[in-house]
Design an enzyme around this catalytic site. Structure first.
Site, mmCIF file in Angstrom:
data_model
loop_
_atom_site.group_PDB
_atom_site.id
_atom_site.type_symbol
_atom_site.label_atom_id
_atom_site.label_comp_id
_atom_site.label_asym_id
_atom_site.label_seq_id
_atom_site.Cartn_x
_atom_site.Cartn_y
_atom_site.Cartn_z
ATOM 1 N N TYR A 279 -12.380 -2.155 -3.273
ATOM 2 C CA TYR A 279 -12.877 -2.156 -1.892
ATOM 3 C C TYR A 279 -14.402 -2.081 -1.814
ATOM 4 O O TYR A 279 -14.944 -1.706 -0.777
ATOM 5 C CB TYR A 279 -12.245 -1.006 -1.109
ATOM 6 C CG TYR A 279 -10.824 -1.285 -0.647
ATOM 7 C CD1 TYR A 279 -10.526 -2.439 0.087
ATOM 8 C CD2 TYR A 279 -9.785 -0.404 -0.915
ATOM 9 C CE1 TYR A 279 -9.230 -2.702 0.525
ATOM 10 C CE2 TYR A 279 -8.483 -0.660 -0.471
ATOM 11 C CZ TYR A 279 -8.217 -1.814 0.244
ATOM 12 O OH TYR A 279 -6.946 -2.074 0.686
ATOM 13 N N ASN B 101 -1.866 -0.106 7.279
ATOM 14 C CA ASN B 101 -1.399 -1.463 7.595
ATOM 15 C C ASN B 101 -0.536 -2.096 6.500
ATOM 16 O O ASN B 101 -0.443 -3.314 6.399
ATOM 17 C CB ASN B 101 -2.578 -2.359 8.008
ATOM 18 C CG ASN B 101 -3.619 -2.487 6.920
ATOM 19 O OD1 ASN B 101 -3.419 -2.010 5.811
ATOM 20 N ND2 ASN B 101 -4.721 -3.155 7.226
ATOM 21 N N LYS C 262 0.835 -1.204 0.000
ATOM 22 C CA LYS C 262 0.000 0.000 0.000
ATOM 23 C C LYS C 262 0.881 1.271 0.000
ATOM 24 O O LYS C 262 2.096 1.186 0.203
ATOM 25 C CB LYS C 262 -0.919 -0.034 1.223
ATOM 26 C CG LYS C 262 -1.982 -1.148 1.164
ATOM 27 C CD LYS C 262 -2.875 -1.095 2.402
ATOM 28 C CE LYS C 262 -3.989 -2.119 2.344
ATOM 29 N NZ LYS C 262 -4.871 -2.044 3.545
ATOM 30 N N GLU D 268 -9.492 -10.269 -7.772
ATOM 31 C CA GLU D 268 -8.563 -9.150 -7.602
ATOM 32 C C GLU D 268 -7.443 -9.200 -8.634
ATOM 33 O O GLU D 268 -7.019 -8.158 -9.147
ATOM 34 C CB GLU D 268 -8.022 -9.158 -6.164
ATOM 35 C CG GLU D 268 -9.137 -8.847 -5.163
ATOM 36 C CD GLU D 268 -8.706 -8.904 -3.704
ATOM 37 O OE1 GLU D 268 -7.591 -9.401 -3.402
ATOM 38 O OE2 GLU D 268 -9.492 -8.446 -2.857
ATOM 39 N N HIS E 259 -1.890 -5.212 1.328
ATOM 40 C CA HIS E 259 -3.157 -5.896 1.066
ATOM 41 C C HIS E 259 -2.856 -7.290 0.539
ATOM 42 O O HIS E 259 -1.910 -7.471 -0.214
ATOM 43 C CB HIS E 259 -3.981 -5.141 0.013
ATOM 44 C CG HIS E 259 -5.137 -5.956 -0.486
ATOM 45 N ND1 HIS E 259 -6.357 -5.976 0.162
ATOM 46 C CD2 HIS E 259 -5.243 -6.837 -1.517
ATOM 47 C CE1 HIS E 259 -7.163 -6.816 -0.475
ATOM 48 N NE2 HIS E 259 -6.512 -7.353 -1.498
HETATM 49 P P1 IDP Z 1 -7.904 -6.894 5.308
HETATM 50 O O1 IDP Z 1 -7.051 -5.863 4.576
HETATM 51 O O2 IDP Z 1 -7.134 -7.525 6.425
HETATM 52 O O3 IDP Z 1 -8.538 -7.888 4.382
HETATM 53 P P2 IDP Z 1 -10.530 -5.675 5.558
HETATM 54 O O4 IDP Z 1 -11.460 -5.888 6.687
HETATM 55 O O5 IDP Z 1 -10.868 -6.303 4.240
HETATM 56 O O6 IDP Z 1 -9.075 -6.085 6.024
HETATM 57 O O7 IDP Z 1 -10.413 -4.105 5.354
HETATM 58 C C1 IDP Z 1 -9.771 -3.571 4.209
HETATM 59 C C2 IDP Z 1 -8.875 -2.438 4.638
HETATM 60 O O8 IDP Z 1 -9.665 -1.386 5.171
HETATM 61 C C3 IDP Z 1 -7.903 -2.774 5.771
HETATM 62 O O9 IDP Z 1 -6.723 -3.392 5.304
HETATM 63 C C4 IDP Z 1 -7.618 -1.408 6.359
HETATM 64 O O10 IDP Z 1 -6.685 -0.701 5.528
HETATM 65 C C5 IDP Z 1 -8.970 -0.727 6.223
HETATM 66 N N1 IDP Z 1 -9.771 -0.845 7.438
HETATM 67 C C6 IDP Z 1 -10.466 -1.927 7.875
HETATM 68 N N2 IDP Z 1 -11.107 -1.675 9.014
HETATM 69 C C7 IDP Z 1 -10.833 -0.390 9.298
HETATM 70 C C8 IDP Z 1 -11.228 0.482 10.371
HETATM 71 O O11 IDP Z 1 -11.959 0.115 11.298
HETATM 72 N N3 IDP Z 1 -10.724 1.743 10.337
HETATM 73 C C9 IDP Z 1 -9.900 2.199 9.333
HETATM 74 N N4 IDP Z 1 -9.516 1.414 8.309
HETATM 75 C C10 IDP Z 1 -9.982 0.138 8.303
HETATM 76 MG MG MG Z 2 -10.116 -7.814 3.049
#
Ligand code: IDP
Ligand code: MG
Length: 157
Positions: free
Chosen positions: A53, A116, A13, A132, A119
Site C-alpha cells: 500500500y 471492502n 481481505k 503485486e 483487493h
Molecule cells: P482500491 O482498493 O479500490 O484500489 P484504493 O484507493 O487503492 O482503492 O485504496 C486502497 C484501500 O484503502 C481501499 O481498498 C480501502 O480498503 C482503503 N481506503 C481507501 N480510501 C479510504 C478512505 O477514505 N478511508 C478508509 N479506507 C480507505
Molecule cells: Mg488501489
C-alpha cells in the site's frame, strides 16, 4: 492461446475471510472463465503491508489500512485470462462498497469503505498487476497448466 494469459493479483481481505466469503469470491472468478494460477492463505506482516500500500503512505487512512490488512489472514490469488485486470476490477466494484453496483463483489458483500472485502490490482495503474504478483508470489508458486474449459470460454482458444 493468444491474449488469454494476462495475470492479475486478487486478495480476499481479513474481513472477507472472517465473513466466510473466500469460496463465494473464488466461485465468481471461476464461473467467469478465469484461470486460477496461484493461491496462498497467509498473514500479511507490517513490511509487506507497507510495500503493498506504499502509494497511500501519505493518506490519512494509511495507518488504519495497515492495521486492518495485518489484523488477520488473507487469501491471495493470481487469476489469468483475457483482459483479466480490467475485468476483475469491474467484478470487484468501486472502492467504496456503498457506491458499488449490486452484482459486484463489494456491492453485494460490503457497506463500509474501510472494510471492502477484496483487493484487486488497478487496471489504471500500469504494471500494478505484475508488481503485486511479484510482491506476494515466487515464480515457482504460480502454476502453468492448460484449463480444458478455456476451449469453451474463448471462441479462438
Ligand atoms: P482500491 O482498493 O479500490 O484500489 P484504493 O484507493 O487503492 O482503492 O485504496 C486502497 C484501500 O484503502 C481501499 O481498498 C480501502 O480498503 C482503503 N481506503 C481507501 N480510501 C479510504 C478512505 O477514505 N478511508 C478508509 N479506507 C480507505
Ligand atoms: Mg488501489
Amino acid at each position: 492461446m493468444s491474449g488469454h494469459d494476462e495475470r492479475t493479483f486478487v486478495m480476499v481481505k481479513p474481513d472477507g475471510v472472517q465473513r466466510g466469503l473466500i469460496g463465494e469470491i473464488v466461485s465468481r472468478f471461476e464461473a467467469r472463465g478465469l484461470k486460477l494460477v496461484g493461491g496462498k492463505f497467509m498473514q500479511i506482516d507490517e513490511n509487506l503491508a507497507h510495500d503493498h500500500y506504499g502509494e497511500h503512505e501519505d493518506k490519512p487512512f494509511f495507518d488504519g489500512l495497515v492495521e486492518f490488512i495485518t489484523s488477520g489472514p488473507v487469501f491471495a490469488m493470481v487469476w489469468e485470462g483475457a483482459d483479466a485486470t480490467r475485468q476483475v476490477r469491474a467484478m470487484v466494484g468501486e472502492t467504496d462498497p456503498a457506491e458499488s453496483a449490486p452484482g459486484t463483489i463489494r456491492g453485494d458483500f460490503g457497506l463500509d469503505l474501510g472494510h471492502n472485502v477484496i483487493h484487486a490490482s488497478d487496471h489504471e495503474d500500469e504494471g500494478a498487476n505484475e508488481r503485486e504478483i511479484d510482491l506476494f508470489f515466487d515464480e515457482d508458486e504460480l502454476v502453468d497448466y492448460g484449463l480444458d474449459a478455456a476451449a469453451w470460454v474463448y471462441e479462438d482458444e
